[in-house]
Every structure is written in structure tokens, then in C-alpha cells.
Write an enzyme that holds these catalytic residues in place. Structure first.
Site, short mmCIF file in Angstrom:
data_model
loop_
_atom_site.label_atom_id
_atom_site.label_comp_id
_atom_site.label_asym_id
_atom_site.label_seq_id
_atom_site.Cartn_x
_atom_site.Cartn_y
_atom_site.Cartn_z
N ASP A 1 15.36 54.19 34.41
CA ASP A 1 14.94 55.30 33.56
C ASP A 1 14.74 54.83 32.12
O ASP A 1 15.64 54.92 31.33
CB ASP A 1 15.97 56.42 33.63
CG ASP A 1 15.54 57.68 32.91
OD1 ASP A 1 14.33 57.84 32.67
OD2 ASP A 1 16.43 58.51 32.61
N GLU B 1 11.52 60.46 24.78
CA GLU B 1 11.42 61.41 25.88
C GLU B 1 12.78 62.01 26.21
O GLU B 1 12.89 63.21 26.49
CB GLU B 1 10.85 60.71 27.12
CG GLU B 1 10.61 61.62 28.32
CD GLU B 1 11.82 61.78 29.23
OE1 GLU B 1 11.82 62.68 30.09
OE2 GLU B 1 12.79 60.98 29.11
#
Length: 470
Positions: free
Chosen positions: A293, A327
Site C-alpha cells: 500500500d 492519499e
């Protein structure tokens, strides 16, 4: 007819006019080139070396930190070395925060330590810590409905379990506790928030992640609790005695500061002003090295562009790789990118994002006008041999992509197997050893088919209608 396998949540889909003309079929020549690219990706793509480089040479890269700055520099140099025609950055402003020590322990009636992690941008405890009684809630809705008298002065404990699924669909219900829990606890006068980690593992790791912090008048400390320790706390509470926990946290918030979206382009030969955006996010949480991630996603889209750049001629349109910043703390880079490029939205023919780890892709979703379904059908001819099935027409393209989809931009979604993704997500266990090179090759093979055909096709994809046939 597309199968409705996953409900799109979040973004409001803007109503826009679209052409009713059917899409022009993709020429056999283009399909043949895409097939060659696909097969080359399966044997010679090297996305693994990219994610290995990112995790080893940069490591954790939370927005606004020194690791983030190193990642921005790394991404620019890597794109240049991979043959991008143009590489540049766009500055964004991000909230900044320092993670300090976080300690939790049961002090009565059964003293023992707990494994915790501060949720993103959590405030500190008072000097010396705080000690308070635990009050348990099965989910955030139960906390929202509780009377302030139940909660005031106590540590609210949200004990919502996340269900494991290939689609990751259990994340949405569970993550509500992280996003809304601290705000609810603060408004009801709680001393702090403890949250069962939003994850599917049984390891003694806590899952960090962002929460809603804007306009909370009196924020309280907020911690994620590892799944085994949440089970432990649950078992203690069942014994009917008051359970007291001590928390000591020394995080610190700072003023906003700069980060960057990093952008690389393969410039179109005929319509360079029209672009297909393929994206990932460059930032990560700081507990692991961000291999899944979203280091894997960064590698997949960069390697996709590299393979297309090696063709004898550039595609008809520009392929733009956007590595979005920040993000993890609220799609900050994507939102600021959208604001800066609103005047160019009509030139974005489609968008897609890789941000769901490094599992094999098993489903191809779209969000297209019905008149353009034939394009997706032709793409599927080349995706099916990779073990990919046709999905639904409700894709939002990925988290960062969702802000563009809400403005009518068409989207493609290459959905990875996320069965084990939330075992590692936002934990110290998000490391390179979880990434399998053969899975990345299959991902790149799918991405290069989709990306090449979208940038090379003669027709465009129009805009997303307000109502789409499922």
C-alpha cells in the site's frame, strides 16, 4: 449484461451529456500489438525491481515527512530512467503530524500490556497519560446513539470485527469506526478512543489509518488495538468487572507543509492533449514500508508505461502516470490535482488506479456509457487468458480516481484478489516479502492491454451518464 458484484460507494456521479453513437471497434492491428505487450509483460516485465527499490531505498513515506520527500525525488529519477518523455511534479499542501510513542495497558482488574498504534493525526494524552474505565460499543453507530452520560470521562472502545473477502468489501463497514469514532467520542465527552484494528489478521499488530479530524473542537487521543488485544479486552469485560486502561501518547500536530504529485508522460503522437491517466499513490503509512500500500501499485503503473514507451511508435494519445501524494490522509493529492486541472477535464479520456496490493487481478470493471461497451468487450478478449472475468459497470477506478469519476470521467478497474490484503494493510507487516513477482507480472500484463488500447483507440469514451445500465 454486467454482473453487479460490488456496490459503488461514495462519489456522486455528475450528469453529463454523451454521444449515443456506438464506439468504433478496435482494429485487429491494435489488438495484436496489445497481445504482444501482454505476453512480453508476462515474461520480461520487472515491476518487482521497482517496488523493491522503493521499499529499500525510501521505505516509509507518510505525507509531509522526510521519507515523503525522498520518495518524490526517487520517483522522478526512476521515471526518467524508465524512458518517460516528460517527468514533472506539482506541489500540494498537506497537514503534517509527528507520530510519537503510544503505550496502553490494563491497570485493573487484570493488569497487562496492550499492543496499540496511534490513529493518524491523533492528539497526545496529558503529560503522564490518562487512566479511565472502558465502555464497549459493537460499532460506531452504537457509540453515536449512546447518551453522553454513558461515555463521559471514559475510554470508548469500538469492537467492530472486519469480515474477510476477496473483494475487500468488509472494509467499508469496519472503517466507519476509524473515520467517525474519534469525532463521536469527543462530542460525547469521552477521555479517549480505542478501536479494534480495521483488518482481518490475527497477528499482534495494530492497523493505523486516518480519521476525521476537521472541525473537531476538542479532539481526544485515538488508538487502534491489535485484534488479539481487542479479543483480550472483550474477554475481560465479559467478566463483569470495571476494566481500567492507562494510555500514554505523545504525538504532535504541525502546520501544513508541501508535498507533491509526481507525474510522468508518454506523449501521444497524434492527440497529445488527450490523456489516459493511470495512477497509484506514492505516500504510505509509517508503520511498515508501504510495499503493498501502495508500492506495488506504483510499480505496476510505472512498468506499464515503460513497456508502452518501448514500442516503435508512441500511442495516439498521451499516457499519463500520476503518483498521487497524500492519499492516505484523505485523497489530498487527487483533490488538489483535480482543482488545478478542471479546465482540462474534457481531455481526460479515462482514468484507472492500482491501489489494492499485489494480488492477481481476477475481475475487469468499467464505468462507461453503454454505447462504449464494445471497447471493453474487445479488451476482455485479451484479458480473459490472464484468468480475468468480466465484472460490473460501476467502477470508480480506485480511491484517487473516484474524484474524477464524480466529474464524469470514464473509468476502468482491474480488481485484484484482496483476500489477504487487510491482514497487512496499514501495519508494520506491510513489507516487501508479501509481494510475489509472478503476481506483479500478471498485473502489468493486464494493465498494459488496457492502457495501450485506451490510448491508441481512434474513438473516445465520451462522458459518464447519470444512470448506467448495470
Amino acid at each position: 449484461m454486467f454482473k453487479q458484484l460490488l456496490t459503488l460507494t461514495g462519489a456522486f456521479i455528475a450528469t453529463t451529456a454523451i454521444s449515443i453513437a456506438q464506439a468504433k471497434p478496435l482494429p485487429q492491428e491494435d489488438l495484436s500489438v496489445a497481445e504482444v505487450l501482454r505476453d512480453r509483460a508476462l515474461t520480461s516485465s520487472d515491476a518487482y525491481s521497482i517496488v523493491e527499490s522503493l521499499t529499500v531505498e525510501v521505505g516509509p513515506r507518510r505525507a509531509g515527512t522526510e521519507g515523503d520527500r525522498r520518495a518524490v525525488a526517487w520517483a522522478q529519477e526512476k521515471m526518467k530512467s524508465l524512458g518517460f518523455d516528460r517527468v514533472y511534479t506539482e506541489q500540494i499542501e498537506v497537514p503534517r503530524w509527528t507520530r510519537g510513542h503510544a503505550h496502553a495497558q490494563v491497570v485493573s482488574p487484570y493488569p497487562q500490556p496492550l499492543v496499540v498504534s496511534s490513529l493518524g493525526y491523533s492528539v497526545a494524552t496529558p503529560k503522564g497519560g490518562l487512566t479511565a474505565e472502558i465502555v464497549e460499543f459493537l460499532d460506531v453507530e452504537a457509540l453515536l446513539q449512546a447518551s453522553p452520560k454513558q461515555v463521559k470521562g471514559k475510554i470508548a472502545f469500538i469492537n467492530k470485527r472486519m469480515e474477510k473477502a476477496r473483494t475487500g468489501e468488509g472494509y467499508g463497514p469496519a472503517v466507519q469506526g476509524r473515520s467517525k469514532g474519534m469525532r463521536a467520542a469527543a462530542e460525547k465527552g469521552a477521555a479517549a478512543l480505542l478501536l479494534r484494528s480495521v483488518g482481518t489478521d490475527s497477528d499482534r499488530f495494530a492497523h493505523t489509518g486516518m480519521m476525521s479530524i476537521n472541525d473537531v473542537e476538542n479532539p481526544v487521543p485515538a488508538l487502534a488495538l491489535s485484534a488479539p488485544d481487542a479479543n483480550l479486552l472483550e474477554a475481560m469485560l465479559k467478566r463483569g468487572k470495571p476494566v481500567e486502561v492507562k494510555l500514554v501518547i505523545d504525538n504532535q500536530r504541525h502546520s501544513d507543509g508541501p508535498s507533491f504529485n509526481v507525474i510522468g508522460e508518454i506523449t501521444g503522437r497524434e492527440k497529445p492533449e488527450e490523456v489516459m491517466i493511470i495512477g497509484a499513490h506514492l505516500d504510505s503509512w509509517d508503520e511498515g514500508t508501504g510495499a503493498l500500500d501502495d508500492g506495488a501499485g506504483v510499480a505496476i503503473v510505472m512498468e506499464t508505461a515503460r513497456l508502452i514507451a518501448e514500442l516503435p511508435k508512441r500511442p495516439r494519445r498521451t499516457l499519463r502516470v500520476v503518483l498521487f501524494g497524500a492519499e492516505e490522509i484523505g485523497l489530498v493529492g487527487a483533490k488538489q490535482y483535480l482543482d488545478a486541472h478542471r479546465h482540462e477535464l474534457d481531455n481526460i479520456i479515462a482514468i484507472s488506479e492500482s491501489d489494492f496490493g499485489a494480488g492477481k487481478i481476477w475481475r475487469f470493471d468499467t464505468r462507461l456509457p453503454e454505447s462504449k461497451f464494445d471497447i471493453a468487450d474487445q479488451m476482455m478478449q485479451l484479458l480473459a487468458p490472464l484468468g480475468i472475468e468480466r465484472g460490473h459497470n460501476k467502477s470508480y477506478g480506485g480511491p484517487d480516481s473516484s474524484v474524477f469519476v464524480a466529474e464524469g470521467v470514464p473509468a476502468f478497474g482491474l480488481y485484484q484478489d484482496g483476500t489477504d490484503y487487510f491482514d497487512y494493510h496499514h501495519t508494520p507487516n506491510d513489507t516487501l516479502d508479501k509481494v510475489k513477482p509472478e503476481n506483479l507480472r500478471q498485473n502489468v500484463a493486464a494493465w498494459v492491454v488496457m492502457s495501450f488500447l485506451a490510448t491508441e483507440m481512434e474513438d473516445n469514451l465520451g462522458r459518464i451518464p447519470s444512470k448506467i445500465k448495470e
